[in-house]
Design a protein around this motif. Structure first.
Motif, PDB file in Angstrom:
ATOM      1  N   VAL A   1       0.866  -1.186   0.000  1.00  0.00           N
ATOM      2  CA  VAL A   1       0.000   0.000   0.000  1.00  0.00           C
ATOM      3  C   VAL A   1       0.902   1.234   0.000  1.00  0.00           C
ATOM      4  CG1 VAL A   1      -1.741   1.297   1.294  1.00  0.00           C
ATOM      5  CG2 VAL A   1      -1.853  -1.202   1.207  1.00  0.00           C
ATOM      6  N   GLN A   2       0.628   2.165  -0.889  1.00  0.00           N
ATOM      7  CA  GLN A   2       1.393   3.404  -0.961  1.00  0.00           C
ATOM      8  C   GLN A   2       1.028   4.301   0.223  1.00  0.00           C
ATOM      9  OE1 GLN A   2       3.679   4.551  -3.304  1.00  0.00           O
ATOM     10  NE2 GLN A   2       3.651   2.533  -4.271  1.00  0.00           N
ATOM     11  N   VAL A   3       1.981   5.111   0.666  1.00  0.00           N
ATOM     12  CA  VAL A   3       1.757   6.052   1.759  1.00  0.00           C
ATOM     13  C   VAL A   3       2.157   7.437   1.280  1.00  0.00           C
ATOM     14  CG1 VAL A   3       2.452   6.743   4.088  1.00  0.00           C
ATOM     15  CG2 VAL A   3       2.107   4.321   3.560  1.00  0.00           C
ATOM     16  N   GLY A   4       1.306   8.415   1.579  1.00  0.00           N
ATOM     17  CA  GLY A   4       1.594   9.797   1.236  1.00  0.00           C
ATOM     18  C   GLY A   4       1.362  10.709   2.421  1.00  0.00           C
ATOM     19  N   ILE A   5       1.971  11.871   2.361  1.00  0.00           N
ATOM     20  CA  ILE A   5       1.827  12.895   3.390  1.00  0.00           C
ATOM     21  C   ILE A   5       1.391  14.176   2.696  1.00  0.00           C
ATOM     22  CG2 ILE A   5       3.065  14.297   5.111  1.00  0.00           C
ATOM     23  CD1 ILE A   5       2.880  11.269   5.812  1.00  0.00           C
ATOM     24  N   ILE A   6       0.354  14.801   3.208  1.00  0.00           N
ATOM     25  CA  ILE A   6      -0.032  16.134   2.747  1.00  0.00           C
ATOM     26  C   ILE A   6      -0.226  16.997   3.991  1.00  0.00           C
ATOM     27  CG2 ILE A   6      -1.715  17.552   1.530  1.00  0.00           C
ATOM     28  CD1 ILE A   6      -2.416  15.135  -0.198  1.00  0.00           C
ATOM     29  N   THR A   7       0.580  18.042   4.100  1.00  0.00           N
ATOM     30  CA  THR A   7       0.530  18.902   5.270  1.00  0.00           C
ATOM     31  C   THR A   7       0.599  20.375   4.870  1.00  0.00           C
ATOM     32  OG1 THR A   7       1.601  19.417   7.393  1.00  0.00           O
ATOM     33  CG2 THR A   7       3.035  18.633   5.634  1.00  0.00           C
ATOM     34  N   ALA A   8      -0.077  21.197   5.620  1.00  0.00           N
ATOM     35  CA  ALA A   8      -0.111  22.625   5.323  1.00  0.00           C
ATOM     36  C   ALA A   8       1.199  23.317   5.701  1.00  0.00           C
ATOM     37  CB  ALA A   8      -1.273  23.292   6.053  1.00  0.00           C
TER      38      ALA A   8
ATOM     39  N   ILE B   1      -5.283  20.299  -4.103  1.00  0.00           N
ATOM     40  CA  ILE B   1      -4.357  20.373  -5.239  1.00  0.00           C
ATOM     41  C   ILE B   1      -3.300  19.275  -5.130  1.00  0.00           C
ATOM     42  CG2 ILE B   1      -2.581  21.784  -6.367  1.00  0.00           C
ATOM     43  CD1 ILE B   1      -4.289  24.258  -5.512  1.00  0.00           C
ATOM     44  N   ALA B   2      -2.699  19.127  -3.961  1.00  0.00           N
ATOM     45  CA  ALA B   2      -1.703  18.071  -3.746  1.00  0.00           C
ATOM     46  C   ALA B   2      -2.344  16.697  -3.906  1.00  0.00           C
ATOM     47  CB  ALA B   2      -1.078  18.209  -2.366  1.00  0.00           C
ATOM     48  N   TYR B   3      -3.547  16.545  -3.386  1.00  0.00           N
ATOM     49  CA  TYR B   3      -4.280  15.280  -3.498  1.00  0.00           C
ATOM     50  C   TYR B   3      -4.479  14.894  -4.959  1.00  0.00           C
ATOM     51  CZ  TYR B   3      -8.258  12.069  -3.293  1.00  0.00           C
ATOM     52  OH  TYR B   3      -9.092  10.990  -3.455  1.00  0.00           O
ATOM     53  N   GLU B   4      -4.947  15.830  -5.764  1.00  0.00           N
ATOM     54  CA  GLU B   4      -5.180  15.565  -7.184  1.00  0.00           C
ATOM     55  C   GLU B   4      -3.875  15.198  -7.889  1.00  0.00           C
ATOM     56  OE1 GLU B   4      -7.843  15.130  -9.001  1.00  0.00           O
ATOM     57  OE2 GLU B   4      -9.199  15.529  -7.342  1.00  0.00           O
ATOM     58  N   ASN B   5      -2.806  15.885  -7.538  1.00  0.00           N
ATOM     59  CA  ASN B   5      -1.497  15.601  -8.121  1.00  0.00           C
ATOM     60  C   ASN B   5      -1.053  14.174  -7.786  1.00  0.00           C
ATOM     61  OD1 ASN B   5       1.605  15.469  -7.767  1.00  0.00           O
ATOM     62  ND2 ASN B   5       1.308  17.261  -9.079  1.00  0.00           N
ATOM     63  N   LEU B   6      -1.158  13.795  -6.537  1.00  0.00           N
ATOM     64  CA  LEU B   6      -0.748  12.458  -6.100  1.00  0.00           C
ATOM     65  C   LEU B   6      -1.645  11.379  -6.696  1.00  0.00           C
ATOM     66  CD1 LEU B   6       1.141  10.702  -4.469  1.00  0.00           C
ATOM     67  CD2 LEU B   6      -0.241  11.207  -2.436  1.00  0.00           C
ATOM     68  N   LYS B   7      -2.920  11.655  -6.727  1.00  0.00           N
ATOM     69  CA  LYS B   7      -3.887  10.711  -7.303  1.00  0.00           C
ATOM     70  C   LYS B   7      -3.557  10.433  -8.772  1.00  0.00           C
ATOM     71  CE  LYS B   7      -8.644  11.039  -8.421  1.00  0.00           C
ATOM     72  NZ  LYS B   7      -9.942  11.634  -8.193  1.00  0.00           N
TER      73      LYS B   7
ATOM     74  N   ASP C   1      -8.534  19.459   6.606  1.00  0.00           N
ATOM     75  CA  ASP C   1      -8.580  18.075   6.116  1.00  0.00           C
ATOM     76  C   ASP C   1      -9.979  17.646   5.675  1.00  0.00           C
ATOM     77  OD1 ASP C   1      -5.814  17.576   6.848  1.00  0.00           O
ATOM     78  OD2 ASP C   1      -6.520  17.598   8.924  1.00  0.00           O
ATOM     79  N   LEU C   2     -10.968  18.420   6.027  1.00  0.00           N
ATOM     80  CA  LEU C   2     -12.356  18.030   5.787  1.00  0.00           C
ATOM     81  C   LEU C   2     -12.686  17.763   4.309  1.00  0.00           C
ATOM     82  CD1 LEU C   2     -14.845  17.388   7.446  1.00  0.00           C
ATOM     83  CD2 LEU C   2     -15.468  19.803   7.363  1.00  0.00           C
ATOM     84  N   PRO C   3     -12.238  18.583   3.359  1.00  0.00           N
ATOM     85  CA  PRO C   3     -12.565  18.281   1.958  1.00  0.00           C
ATOM     86  C   PRO C   3     -12.066  16.904   1.510  1.00  0.00           C
ATOM     87  CG  PRO C   3     -11.775  20.529   2.147  1.00  0.00           C
ATOM     88  CD  PRO C   3     -11.546  19.874   3.483  1.00  0.00           C
ATOM     89  N   LEU C   4     -10.859  16.531   1.922  1.00  0.00           N
ATOM     90  CA  LEU C   4     -10.319  15.228   1.533  1.00  0.00           C
ATOM     91  C   LEU C   4     -10.982  14.096   2.311  1.00  0.00           C
ATOM     92  CD1 LEU C   4      -6.528  15.997   1.075  1.00  0.00           C
ATOM     93  CD2 LEU C   4      -8.369  15.980  -0.615  1.00  0.00           C
ATOM     94  N   LEU C   5     -11.234  14.330   3.566  1.00  0.00           N
ATOM     95  CA  LEU C   5     -11.883  13.322   4.411  1.00  0.00           C
ATOM     96  C   LEU C   5     -13.223  12.891   3.820  1.00  0.00           C
ATOM     97  CD1 LEU C   5     -11.337  12.182   7.422  1.00  0.00           C
ATOM     98  CD2 LEU C   5     -13.171  13.747   8.035  1.00  0.00           C
ATOM     99  N   ARG C   6     -13.937  13.854   3.228  1.00  0.00           N
ATOM    100  CA  ARG C   6     -15.258  13.576   2.657  1.00  0.00           C
ATOM    101  C   ARG C   6     -15.198  13.018   1.240  1.00  0.00           C
ATOM    102  NH1 ARG C   6     -18.959  18.223   2.720  1.00  0.00           N
ATOM    103  NH2 ARG C   6     -20.506  16.582   2.596  1.00  0.00           N
TER     104      ARG C   6
END
Length: 175
Positions: free
Chosen positions: A55-62, A89-95, A114-119
């Motif tokens: 399973v891939q692991v990523g980090i996205i932090t402000a 933006i980072a999420y879309e890039n990683l995805k 984190d709420l937009p990604l959580l949902r």
């Protein structure tokens, strides 16, 4: 819980926030301007086990921190996005980079950024000590708090759902 395990079985990428998830959320500023964070060693072992399971692991932090860079290097986590005021933006890039769908992604966050990604993801997870609004929108709330083993809890749950946990533990028993 069966629904959560069904979702977890599909996960190919788990993205973690840092402050409040991999740490307690406390920020320590030293007189010289440097910053300190405390990471839980159990979380690190869990992240490494998850990576080894495929399973891939990523980090996205402000925030941006040399301490985070060092910790992620130590754990051999390749997908690290720091300084992301808009985490989508980072999420879309990683995805796109990993060619995965929302339903194959889990996200672990602790607060409003984190709420937009959580949902959006297939499995949205928050930590026990997150604000109530996060609990309302998460599919799963960990028993452990951020920086206190929550990441390990998530890693083990996903590995169990995917049938890779016992083999990972066996490698330690065989030594």
């Amino acid at each position: 819980m069966k629904n959560i395990l069904n979702k977890a079985a599909k996960i190919r990428l788990v993205i973690f926030d840092v402050d409040g998830v991999l740490t307690t959320g406390s920020l320590i500023y030293r007189p010289n301007g440097s910053e300190s964070k405390t990471f839980h060693v159990h979380d690190g072992v869990g992240l490494r086990m998850l990576l080894k399971s495929g399973v891939q692991v990523g980090i996205i932090t402000a925030r941006t921190s040399d301490v985070v860079t060092k910790r992620m290097q130590d754990l051999e986590i390749q997908h690290v996005y720091q300084g992301c005021t808009d985490k989508v933006i980072a999420y879309e890039n990683l995805k796109e980079k990993l060619n995965v769908l929302d339903e194959h992604i889990a996200y672990v966050g602790d607060d409003l950024p984190d709420l937009p990604l959580l949902r959006r993801v297939g499995l949205g997870i928050t930590v026990a000590n997150a604000p109530p609004i996060m609990h309302e929108h998460a599919a799963l709330v960990t028993k452990a708090g951020g920086g206190q083993g929550a990441a390990r809890e998530v890693c083990e749950m996903i590995m169990r759902a995917q049938g890779s946990y016992d083999a990972a533990i066996q490698t330690y028993l065989d030594r």
